[in-house]
Design a protein around this motif. Structure first.
Motif, PDB file in Angstrom:
ATOM      1  N   TRP A   3      -6.897   2.815  11.431  1.00  0.00           N
ATOM      2  CA  TRP A   3      -6.481   3.341  10.135  1.00  0.00           C
ATOM      3  C   TRP A   3      -7.056   4.733   9.887  1.00  0.00           C
ATOM      4  N   ARG A  33     -11.213   5.657   8.696  1.00  0.00           N
ATOM      5  CA  ARG A  33     -11.576   5.657   7.283  1.00  0.00           C
ATOM      6  C   ARG A  33     -11.925   4.241   6.840  1.00  0.00           C
ATOM      7  N   ASP A  71      -4.248  -2.150   2.908  1.00  0.00           N
ATOM      8  CA  ASP A  71      -5.485  -1.611   2.344  1.00  0.00           C
ATOM      9  C   ASP A  71      -6.488  -2.691   1.943  1.00  0.00           C
ATOM     10  N   ASN A  72      -6.093  -3.979   2.035  1.00  0.00           N
ATOM     11  CA  ASN A  72      -7.015  -5.085   1.709  1.00  0.00           C
ATOM     12  C   ASN A  72      -7.679  -4.906   0.343  1.00  0.00           C
ATOM     13  N   ARG A 123     -11.741   0.756   5.105  1.00  0.00           N
ATOM     14  CA  ARG A 123     -10.574  -0.062   4.772  1.00  0.00           C
ATOM     15  C   ARG A 123     -11.033  -1.350   4.114  1.00  0.00           C
ATOM     16  N   TYR A 152     -11.934  -6.706   7.378  1.00  0.00           N
ATOM     17  CA  TYR A 152     -12.304  -5.355   6.932  1.00  0.00           C
ATOM     18  C   TYR A 152     -12.454  -5.347   5.412  1.00  0.00           C
ATOM     19  N   THR A 196     -15.256   0.941   8.411  1.00  0.00           N
ATOM     20  CA  THR A 196     -14.398   1.982   8.958  1.00  0.00           C
ATOM     21  C   THR A 196     -13.476   1.396  10.027  1.00  0.00           C
ATOM     22  N   SER A 197     -12.205   1.686   9.895  1.00  0.00           N
ATOM     23  CA  SER A 197     -11.199   1.220  10.839  1.00  0.00           C
ATOM     24  C   SER A 197     -10.738   2.387  11.705  1.00  0.00           C
ATOM     25  N   ASN A 219       0.812  -1.211   0.000  1.00  0.00           N
ATOM     26  CA  ASN A 219       0.000   0.000   0.000  1.00  0.00           C
ATOM     27  C   ASN A 219       0.849   1.267   0.000  1.00  0.00           C
TER      28      ASN A 219
END
Length: 591
Positions: A364, A367, A295-296, A369, A356, A360-361, A257
């Motif tokens: 992180w 935001r 970022d998965n 994710r 995720y 929302t995390s 990422n």
């Protein structure tokens, strides 16, 4: 991709030396005496030297101001600031010449650090332990990064000369001998590579090629500017170098990422995958590309794509690890705070990959994710209970074995090693090693003090609690503490754990691997009492079922009318009764 641009090109009459230095006015090649290099309009400097070849040592002098190694050096016998050495990769006589690798679904990984895997800390010494890995059931040995770093001790993520395997572990031929020996035993070899930053000492690119970097920064240094064609080629050629010249079977890309390009541009990761795919197609080899990506991004993954053509086989599934860690230890600091209901998170991971997937995390930055991942095959997710990061980024470098009981860990292993997702162990985990793996490095002067200050800032609570027990990353004793305790494998506990892992992996090889091609996620659920069930549809149409009590108390199951036993054939744990013991795991196949 065209032929390799960076580094030395050998010929029958000598060698051509090349350096991309667009900001330099003059470059001299330093051999026995300086040789002026010819500059082209695109910033390349070249010099043809008759009689130069393998073993020749050289540096570049920039504008009569500074002498630097080749950024594409094949070997640095005297560390990152010394001269580069020309290596003729064609000279090595490969013994496993017919090796073409193994398909991805056969993968059982073990992650290792060359310097601490054995007391000798060398490529050659690792060869003596390969039979142990094969007997355990491992099919793929992954090495932490080897790119040359400053000093003699480092995890590898401070590499600055990407093409040169670090001399602390041996010479290039020693690394090839390790890979060759692994291939002769049927073991795949993977390498961790770092294309998101350069280490803090020994990188001179900013002096003569400042366009290598942008004004932005990653958590570890300046952002590499992959919008620049030469910069992109530098990374792609490096990946091909490890796969072609050393015959690694795959690469794992650190923190993908943070590997960025211009919006709308063809991502460097896509182009790199295509280039590797051409190599795989040309050679008929199985080559596997794996991401670490916070970022998965599910759209980057396709475990069935062969050869690679813009996608990646799999991603390290940190979500899976975090869910288990919270469940087993109760820890909730840092990123573990994003997993307040670990059993629910584990259900999400077992049924669709990531936990995720757009939620929302908090950790992180509040935001969203991730992306939806349930449509992917289970093979797209490398699952693990421990790795170098999750152990080494702890203040004490302590393993899971010191944080949780043996029965819960064994239950976690029984789930992880038999689930359809490719499993990964960290070196020594197969026998329950308690050897720590703390952060260590070998910097000096102001940089060393900066590292110490950074650790104290990040782990202030640990220094307040443990004081001098927190290891100093610069002390040789910290590195020595991380050397794997092979003697503990002979203890009663070590033998019991190793036997368990061997049995699990034999079951995986016999019952799971033949059915993994075209397997799919199906469903999973958990109850408040710790009862977990999961199901996958395997490639041969069979259904793989998991039933587990992931709690410290016995669970009584209601007797369903007419039920005498679970449907299907047990493959692990036997027939579950109506009373499930604490931390018990049962697997069966239903056709």
């Amino acid at each position: 991709m065209t032929a390799r641009q960076f580094g030395v090109k050998l010929s029958a009459r000598g060698a051509t030396f090349r350096l991309w230095a667009p900001a330099a006015k003059r470059v001299d090649l330093l051999l026995n005496h300086p040789h002026p290099m010819e500059r082209s309009d695109d910033g390349w400097f070249t010099a043809d030297i008759a009689g130069a070849g393998a073993g020749t040592r050289y540096k570049f002098r920039i504008d009569d101001e500074i002498d630097v190694p080749d950024p594409a050096s094949d070997f640095q016998p005297d560390d990152v600031n010394g001269p580069s050495e020309v290596i003729d990769h064609a000279r090595y006589q490969w013994q496993a010449s017919d090796w073409r690798g193994r398909p991805w679904h056969e993968t059982v990984l073990i992650e290792t650090h060359v310097g601490t895997f054995t007391r000798e800390g060398s490529y050659r010494a690792m060869i003596d332990r390969l039979d142990h890995l094969v007997e355990t059931g491992i099919t793929a040995l992954e090495l932490l990064p080897l790119a040359d770093f400053a000093g003699q001790r480092n995890w590898g993520y401070d590499g600055v000369l990407w093409y040169a395997p670090d001399s602390a572990y041996g010479r290039p031929d020693d690394l090839k001998a390790l890979i060759d020996a692994a291939h002769r035993r049927g073991l795949m070899m993977l390498l961790d590579v770092v294309y998101n930053h350069f280490g803090p000492e020994g990188n001179y690119l900013g002096r003569y090629a400042p366009t290598f970097f942008t004004e932005a920064h990653t958590p570890w240094g300046s952002t590499i500017d992959y919008r620049v064609r030469q910069v992109r080629d530098f990374a792609i050629e490096n990946a091909l170098h490890w796969l072609r010249d050393y015959r690694f079977d795959g690469l794992r890309f650190d923190a993908a990422n943070h590997i960025v390009a211009a919006p709308g541009d063809v991502p460097v990761l896509h182009e790199l995958s295509e280039a590797v795919g051409k190599l795989a197609e040309k050679t008929g080899r199985h080559i596997h590309l794996v991401l670490e990506n916070g970022d998965n991004v599910a759209s980057l993954l396709d475990p069935a794509e062969g050869p690679p053509n813009g996608k990646y086989r799999a991603q390290w599934n940190d979500d899976y690890h975090h869910a288990w860690h919270v469940l087993l230890t109760g820890e909730a600091q840092g990123y573990y705070g994003d997993y307040p209901a670990p059993l629910t998170a584990l259900v999400r991971s077992l049924s669709s990959g990531f936990v995720y997937q757009g939620e929302t995390s908090t950790f992180w930055g509040n935001r969203p994710r991730g992306e939806a991942s349930g449509h992917l095959a289970p093979a797209a997710f490398v699952n693990f209970l421990q790795n170098h990061d999750q152990i080494g980024n702890r203040a004490l470098g302590d393993r899971l074995e010191t944080l949780a009981g043996s029965k819960p860990i064994e239950a976690a292993l029984a789930v992880t090693l038999l689930a359809p997702m490719p499993p990964m162990l960290f070196m020594g985990e197969e026998w329950g090693s308690k050897a720590p793996f703390p952060f260590f490095c070998d910097f000096h002067g102001d940089l060393a003090e900066a590292v110490r200050r950074g650790r104290r800032s990040e782990y202030g609570w640990a220094y307040a609690r443990y004081g001098s027990e927190v290891p100093d990353p610069l002390e040789p004793a910290t590195f020595q503490s991380a050397v794997l305790d092979w003697q503990s494998i002979s203890s009663a506990a070590g033998q019991a754990r190793l036997t368990l892992v061997q049995r699990l992996l034999k079951t995986r090889q016999r019952e799971i691997v033949p059915r993994l091609a075209d397997a799919n996620f199906d469903q999973a659920r958990a109850e408040d009492n710790g009862l977990l069930t999961a199901r996958w549809v395997m490639g041969d149409g069979m259904a793989l079922h998991l039933l587990a009590n992931l709690s410290s108390t016995e669970i009584s199951r209601a007797v369903k009318p007419g039920r005498q036993q679970e449907r299907g054939s047990p493959i692990w744990g036997g027939e579950p009764g109506d009373r499930l013991p604490p931390w018990s795991v049962f697997w069966r196949l239903e056709g």
